[in-house]
Scaffold this motif. Structure first.
Motif, short mmCIF file in Angstrom:
data_model
loop_
_atom_site.label_atom_id
_atom_site.label_comp_id
_atom_site.label_asym_id
_atom_site.label_seq_id
_atom_site.Cartn_x
_atom_site.Cartn_y
_atom_site.Cartn_z
N LEU A 1 -12.01 4.22 -3.44
CA LEU A 1 -12.95 3.29 -4.05
C LEU A 1 -12.28 2.35 -5.02
N ALA A 2 -11.15 2.78 -5.59
CA ALA A 2 -10.39 1.96 -6.53
C ALA A 2 -9.03 1.70 -5.91
N ILE A 3 -8.01 1.61 -6.78
CA ILE A 3 -6.67 1.36 -6.25
C ILE A 3 -6.22 2.55 -5.42
N GLU B 1 0.83 -1.21 0.00
CA GLU B 1 0.00 0.00 0.00
C GLU B 1 0.86 1.25 0.00
N SER B 2 2.12 1.11 0.42
CA SER B 2 3.05 2.24 0.39
C SER B 2 3.42 2.64 -1.03
N GLY B 3 3.10 1.78 -2.00
CA GLY B 3 3.36 2.11 -3.40
C GLY B 3 2.34 3.06 -3.99
N ILE B 4 1.19 3.20 -3.34
CA ILE B 4 0.19 4.16 -3.82
C ILE B 4 -0.10 5.25 -2.80
N VAL C 1 -0.45 -16.17 -19.82
CA VAL C 1 0.36 -15.81 -18.64
C VAL C 1 -0.21 -14.54 -18.04
N THR C 2 -0.59 -14.59 -16.78
CA THR C 2 -1.12 -13.41 -16.11
C THR C 2 -0.07 -12.81 -15.20
N VAL C 3 -0.16 -11.49 -15.03
CA VAL C 3 0.78 -10.76 -14.18
C VAL C 3 -0.03 -9.82 -13.30
N ASN C 4 0.15 -9.93 -12.01
CA ASN C 4 -0.59 -9.11 -11.07
C ASN C 4 0.29 -8.65 -9.92
N ALA C 5 -0.16 -7.63 -9.23
CA ALA C 5 0.53 -7.13 -8.05
C ALA C 5 -0.37 -7.28 -6.83
N VAL C 6 0.23 -7.63 -5.72
CA VAL C 6 -0.47 -7.73 -4.43
C VAL C 6 0.06 -6.62 -3.53
N LEU C 7 -0.85 -5.89 -2.89
CA LEU C 7 -0.47 -4.75 -2.06
C LEU C 7 -0.84 -5.02 -0.61
N PRO C 8 0.06 -5.62 0.16
CA PRO C 8 -0.21 -5.78 1.59
C PRO C 8 -0.15 -4.42 2.29
N GLY C 9 -0.86 -4.35 3.41
CA GLY C 9 -0.72 -3.21 4.32
C GLY C 9 0.14 -3.63 5.49
N PRO C 10 0.01 -2.97 6.62
CA PRO C 10 0.79 -3.37 7.81
C PRO C 10 0.53 -4.83 8.15
N THR C 11 1.59 -5.62 8.17
CA THR C 11 1.48 -7.06 8.36
C THR C 11 2.47 -7.50 9.42
N LEU C 12 2.06 -8.38 10.30
CA LEU C 12 2.92 -8.80 11.41
C LEU C 12 3.92 -9.84 10.93
N SER D 1 -7.83 -16.81 -13.80
CA SER D 1 -7.43 -16.70 -15.21
C SER D 1 -7.86 -15.41 -15.89
N ALA D 2 -8.89 -14.74 -15.40
CA ALA D 2 -9.34 -13.48 -16.01
C ALA D 2 -8.84 -12.25 -15.26
N THR D 3 -7.95 -12.47 -14.30
CA THR D 3 -7.39 -11.36 -13.53
C THR D 3 -5.94 -11.16 -13.94
N THR D 4 -5.66 -10.06 -14.61
CA THR D 4 -4.29 -9.73 -14.99
C THR D 4 -4.15 -8.23 -15.15
N GLY D 5 -2.94 -7.75 -14.93
CA GLY D 5 -2.70 -6.32 -14.96
C GLY D 5 -3.29 -5.60 -13.77
N ALA D 6 -3.66 -6.35 -12.74
CA ALA D 6 -4.37 -5.79 -11.59
C ALA D 6 -3.43 -5.53 -10.42
N ALA D 7 -3.83 -4.58 -9.58
CA ALA D 7 -3.16 -4.30 -8.31
C ALA D 7 -4.20 -4.55 -7.22
N LEU D 8 -4.03 -5.63 -6.49
CA LEU D 8 -5.04 -6.08 -5.54
C LEU D 8 -4.57 -5.83 -4.11
N ARG D 9 -5.37 -5.06 -3.38
CA ARG D 9 -4.98 -4.67 -2.02
C ARG D 9 -5.43 -5.70 -0.99
#
Length: 265
Positions: free
Chosen positions: A263-265, A142-145, A177-188, A246-254
């Protein structure tokens, strides 16, 4: 939902602890052949022992390599030249004021947090394209946005992860081939536990209580009002590594607990 990744090979960088190890655990439970990497034999052996207790049917492998360097990446490529799933989790962070960060630290953060994933994706993606199936994940933040004032260099590299993952998804359009980003927040993670250890000792609170207090005070926009567990981040990564995504690509998922008020990224 039963995720079965039997017959798939997954490589996870930065995977002897924290979120990376949790993702490796999840993929191992889903029967993937899992490859982890660490910079020391001791940490690697401990992680391998844990993963081999997960009960999945896949094989578990480890490589001693610093994947923040080109030489370390070549060591991994030589040992495991192909993968079906790539999780670029390797990353470093620190809370240092912008005016105290030297050029060398900017370079170190960029090499580790950005170029490591670029190198691995550049090597493994062509093999995925040949097979017509693959999953590439970049663990951003989440620090990336929402760039934190006290971790600007970290935030910049995590924003770069988003740019690379989105652009690579478009480059691999129509390949399976799908490519996605995962955006963790504060994590222990172990790292966060170390950061709050002194405060916990001073306050008399447990590490978990202190981490949750940090979220409530330093990230008050959090909706869950606590630090996430590493497995909560890993669950999303395992889904994205599966055929179900399979239909999720190019996404940034928080998976940030609602820290980013958008409301969005």
């Amino acid at each position: 939902m039963n995720i079965d990744l039997g017959g798939r090979t997954a490589i996870i960088s930065g995977s002897t602890g924290g979120i990376g190890l949790a993702i490796a655990r999840g993929l191992a439970r889903a029967n993937a052949d899992v490859v982890i990497a660490g910079r020391s034999q001791k940490s690697l052996d401990a992680a391998l022992a844990e993963l081999r207790e997960q009960g999945g049917s896949g094989q578990i492998h480890g490589v001693v390599a610093d994947l923040g360097t080109a030489a370390g990446a070549e060591t991994l490529f030589a040992a495991h030249p192909r993968a079906d799933i790539l999780v670029n989790n390797l990353g470093i962070y620190d809370d240092v004021d912008f005016f105290d960060v030297a050029d060398s630290e900017w370079t170190r953060f960029y090499d580790t947090n950005v170029l490591s994933g670029v190198r691995l994706a550049r090597h493994y993606a062509p093999g995925m394209v040949e097979k017509g199936w693959g999953r590439i994940l970049f663990i951003s933040s989440e620090s990336g946005i929402a760039i934190p004032a006290d971790m600007i260099n970290y935030g910049v590299t995590k924003a770069a992860n988003l740019a690379v993952s989105h652009g690579l998804a478009k480059r691999l359009a129509g390949t399976g081939v799908t490519v996605n980003a995962v955006l963790p927040g504060p994590t222990l993670t172990d790292g966060v536990a170390a950061l709050v250890a002194d405060a916990a000792q001073a306050s008399g609170r447990s590490i978990r209580e202190e981490a949750d207090n940090f979220v409530r005070t330093a990230r008050p926009s959090s909706i869950i009002q606590r630090a996430a567990d590493v497995d909560e981040v890993a669950h999303l990564a395992v889904y994205l590594a599966s055929p179900y995504s399979s239909a999720t690509t190019g996404a940034a998922l928080r998976v940030d607990g609602g820290v980013v008020d958008s409301l969005a990224i």
